[in-house]
Design an enzyme around this catalytic site. Structure first.
Site, PDB file in Angstrom:
ATOM      1  CD1 TRP A 164      42.987  44.666  26.603  1.00  0.00           C
ATOM      2  CD2 TRP A 164      44.295  44.543  24.635  1.00  0.00           C
ATOM      3  NE1 TRP A 164      43.216  43.193  26.259  1.00  0.00           N
ATOM      4  CE2 TRP A 164      43.871  43.088  25.180  1.00  0.00           C
ATOM      5  CE3 TRP A 164      44.871  44.619  23.598  1.00  0.00           C
ATOM      6  CZ2 TRP A 164      44.646  42.065  24.423  1.00  0.00           C
ATOM      7  CZ3 TRP A 164      45.589  43.511  22.804  1.00  0.00           C
ATOM      8  CH2 TRP A 164      45.064  42.467  23.182  1.00  0.00           C
ATOM      9  NE  ARG A 165      43.730  41.991  30.540  1.00  0.00           N
ATOM     10  CZ  ARG A 165      43.899  40.593  30.526  1.00  0.00           C
ATOM     11  NH1 ARG A 165      44.809  40.194  31.174  1.00  0.00           N
ATOM     12  NH2 ARG A 165      43.002  40.006  30.034  1.00  0.00           N
TER      13      ARG A 165
ATOM     14  CD  GLU B  63      36.971  43.587  25.255  1.00  0.00           C
ATOM     15  OE1 GLU B  63      36.519  42.642  24.751  1.00  0.00           O
ATOM     16  OE2 GLU B  63      37.659  43.655  26.266  1.00  0.00           O
TER      17      GLU B  63
ATOM     18  CD  GLN C 169      33.669  35.459  16.208  1.00  0.00           C
ATOM     19  OE1 GLN C 169      34.016  34.368  16.046  1.00  0.00           O
ATOM     20  NE2 GLN C 169      32.455  35.983  16.470  1.00  0.00           N
ATOM     21  CB  THR C 170      40.932  37.954  16.289  1.00  0.00           C
ATOM     22  OG1 THR C 170      39.900  38.126  15.231  1.00  0.00           O
ATOM     23  CG2 THR C 170      42.102  37.835  15.558  1.00  0.00           C
TER      24      THR C 170
ATOM     25  CE1 TYR D 157      33.847  35.972  11.513  1.00  0.00           C
ATOM     26  CE2 TYR D 157      36.216  35.860  12.465  1.00  0.00           C
ATOM     27  CZ  TYR D 157      35.057  35.194  12.035  1.00  0.00           C
ATOM     28  OH  TYR D 157      35.117  33.890  12.132  1.00  0.00           O
TER      29      TYR D 157
ATOM     30  CE1 TYR E  13      32.635  40.326  26.392  1.00  0.00           C
ATOM     31  CE2 TYR E  13      33.391  41.476  24.393  1.00  0.00           C
ATOM     32  CZ  TYR E  13      33.647  40.879  25.812  1.00  0.00           C
ATOM     33  OH  TYR E  13      35.054  40.882  26.102  1.00  0.00           O
TER      34      TYR E  13
ATOM     35  CG  ASP F  16      34.051  36.756  26.092  1.00  0.00           C
ATOM     36  OD1 ASP F  16      34.133  36.058  26.947  1.00  0.00           O
ATOM     37  OD2 ASP F  16      35.162  37.103  25.541  1.00  0.00           O
TER      38      ASP F  16
ATOM     39  CB  CYS G 133      39.882  21.600  37.437  1.00  0.00           C
ATOM     40  SG  CYS G 133      38.615  21.429  35.974  1.00  0.00           S
TER      41      CYS G 133
ATOM     42  CB  CYS H  22      40.382  26.620  38.660  1.00  0.00           C
ATOM     43  SG  CYS H  22      38.853  27.730  38.599  1.00  0.00           S
TER      44      CYS H  22
ATOM     45  CB  CYS I  57      33.679  24.789  39.756  1.00  0.00           C
ATOM     46  SG  CYS I  57      33.039  24.197  38.104  1.00  0.00           S
TER      47      CYS I  57
HETATM   48  N1  ADE Z   1      39.152  38.801  25.090  1.00  0.00           N
HETATM   49  C1  ADE Z   1      38.017  39.749  25.053  1.00  0.00           C
HETATM   50  N2  ADE Z   1      38.445  40.675  25.684  1.00  0.00           N
HETATM   51  C2  ADE Z   1      39.666  40.470  26.221  1.00  0.00           C
HETATM   52  C3  ADE Z   1      40.529  41.299  26.948  1.00  0.00           C
HETATM   53  N3  ADE Z   1      39.971  42.326  27.431  1.00  0.00           N
HETATM   54  N4  ADE Z   1      41.619  40.729  27.303  1.00  0.00           N
HETATM   55  C4  ADE Z   1      41.974  39.690  26.853  1.00  0.00           C
HETATM   56  N5  ADE Z   1      41.090  38.894  25.996  1.00  0.00           N
HETATM   57  C5  ADE Z   1      40.136  39.267  25.887  1.00  0.00           C
END
Ligand code: ADE
Length: 366
Positions: free
Chosen positions: A25-26, A38, A43-44, A83, A121, A139, A200, A203, A209
Site C-alpha cells: 500500500w506504500r 488501513e 488489529q491485524t 473482526y 484515525y 492509532d 531507543c 531511535c 524523548c
Molecule cells: N498500521 C496501520 N497503518 C499502517 C500502514 N500504513 N503501514 C504499516 N502498518 C500500519
C-alpha cells in the site's frame, strides 16, 4: 517533548525515508486502496494483511466494484482476518462513496469522518496518506510513540491523556509530506518504539524523548489493564450426510456477524440434550447423537468452550438462517476458523471425504 516540533518532525521523516519497509500500500496513492489497507491493518499484523490486501484489490479494484459486490463474497474474502464487522462497514462506506460522492473518495477530513466506519484515525490516515493533507492519525502504535516523546502519563485511550496525544499529533501534522509523516510515526512504533522493548539506541528522536530521558519507557504509556475475559460455553451441532453439512448464518451483530458456522446452542449440552433440544425447537429429528469432545477457541475478550455434538441421520429440510451446504463448496463460503475447527474435530473421517476446507491458519483472532 524535549525539542522543537519541526526538528522532531524532520528527523522522523529522514529516518522513515531510509528505514521504511516496502509494503504494497506504500506504492499507491489511490484512496480506496489505502483505505482497504488501513481497515485490514486495524488489529491485524502486517504479514497477515499483505495477501488479503492483494487478493481483495484484484477482486474489487475500485470502490464501485466493492459497492456492487455480493456481501457473502466480501465476507468470504475476509475469512481468517477476524473482526468481521469491518467487512460490513466497508461495504456500507463503499456504497456511501458511490451514492454521495459519485464514486470518488472525498479529500477533506469532515466528509471522510461522515462515512460509515470512519473514525478519527481512519479519516486522518486516508486524508494524510492518500491526499497528503496535514491531518493527524493516531492509532495504538502512534499513541505509544507520542506518549513517550512527551512523557504523557495516565491512560492514553481516554480523557485528558488521550487528548494530549492527539494534540501533539496535530502539532506535528503540518509540514513536508504529510503522507510520509503519518507513516513515519506508524513505522517508528512498529520497528523501534515497540510496546515491550523499545530500541531507543536506534531511535532518531530518542534525545527529544521525555520517557527515554527519565527512564520511563516501561511505564509510559501506562500498561493497559487487560480486559476481563469471559468464558462462554456453547454446543456446536455437526450434522453431515451424503456430502452435505448443516450450517447456520450468524446474526449481523454477534461474534461472527453474517458468517456461516455449524448451528450453535448456548450452554454445554450432552449429545442427548442437544438432540432433544433441536427436536423441541426446530423439529429436526436425528437418529442419534454422539459426543465428539470439546474445543477451546480464543477470541479477543472471550474464551469459547465449544462442545461438539455430531448428529446422525438424514439432514432435515431447513429454511434460512439455516442451509445445507455441499462439503465441496465450503471453501467459497468463507467460514470463520471456529467453524473450520469444529467441522474438522466434530465430524468423522467418513463424513469428510469430500471436504475442501482451507488448511491455512492465517489469523490470531478469527
Ligand atoms: N498500521 C496501520 N497503518 C499502517 C500502514 N500504513 N503501514 C504499516 N502498518 C500500519
Amino acid at each position: 517533548m524535549l525539542a522543537a516540533p519541526a526538528d522532531v518532525r524532520a528527523r522522523l521523516l529522514a529516518w522513515y525515508r531510509s528505514h521504511r519497509r516496502d509494503l504494497p500500500w506504500r506504492a499507491v496513492r489511490d484512496p480506496y486502496a489505502i483505505w482497504v489497507s488501513e481497515i485490514m491493518l486495524q488489529q491485524t499484523r502486517v504479514e497477515t494483511v499483505i495477501p488479503y490486501y492483494e487478493r481483495f484489490l484484484s477482486r474489487w479494484p475500485t470502490v464501485g466494484d466493492l459497492a456492487a459486490a455480493d456481501p457473502d463474497d466480501v465476507r468470504a474474502a475476509w475469512s481468517g482476518l477476524g473482526y468481521y464487522r469491518r467487512a460490513k462497514l466497508m461495504m456500507d462506506a463503499a456504497k456511501a462513496v458511490v451514492d454521495e460522492h459519485a464514486g470518488r473518495f472525498p479529500d477533506d477530513l469532515e466528509a471522510l469522518l461522515a462515512l460509515p466506519g470512519f473514525g478519527r484515525y481512519t479519516a486522518g490516515a486516508v486524508a494524510s496518506i492518500a491526499f497528503d493533507a496535514p491531518a493527524p492519525a493516531v492509532d495504538g502504535n502512534v499513541a505509544r510513540v507520542l506518549a513517550r516523546l512527551a512523557g504523557i502519563r495516565g491512560d492514553i485511550t481516554r480523557g485528558s491523556p488521550q487528548r494530549a496525544v492527539w494534540d501533539l499529533a496535530e502539532t506535528l501534522a503540518p509540514g513536508e509530506s504529510p503522507r510520509e509523516h503519518t507513516q513515519a510515526l506508524i513505522e517508528l512504533g512498529a520497528l523501534v518504539c515497540g510496546a515491550r522493548r523499545p530500541k531507543c539506541l536506534l531511535c532518531p528522536v530518542s534525545d527529544a524523548c521525555v520517557a527515554h530521558a527519565e527512564g520511563l519507557t516501561a511505564v509510559v504509556p501506562e500498561p493497559r489493564k487487560k480486559p476481563a475475559r469471559r468464558s462462554v460455553e456453547l454446543t456446536a451441532l455437526l450434522w453431515c450426510t451424503s456430502g452435505q453439512v448443516l450450517l447456520a448464518k450468524q446474526g449481523d451483530d454477534g461474534l461472527f456477524a453474517g458468517l456461516w458456522t455449524p448451528p450453535m446452542l448456548e450452554g454445554a449440552l450432552t449429545a442427548d440434550e442437544a438432540r432433544r433440544e433441536v427436536a423441541r425447537h426446530r423439529d429436526w429429528r436425528a437418529n442419534g447423537a454422539e459426543d465428539m469432545g470439546t474445543m477451546k477457541h480464543v477470541l479477543t475478550h472471550r474464551d469459547l468452550h465449544v462442545r461438539l455434538v455430531r448428529l446422525i441421520g438424514d439432514l432435515p429440510a431447513v429454511s434460512p438462517p439455516y442451509r445445507r451446504a455441499p462439503l465441496s463448496a465450503l471453501e467459497t463460503l468463507g467460514l470463520p476458523s471456529l467453524a473450520v475447527k469444529a467441522l474438522r474435530k466434530g465430524l468423522r473421517p467418513e463424513d469428510l471425504s469430500e471436504l475442501a476446507l482451507p488448511g491455512r491458519r492465517t489469523s490470531r483472532r478469527s
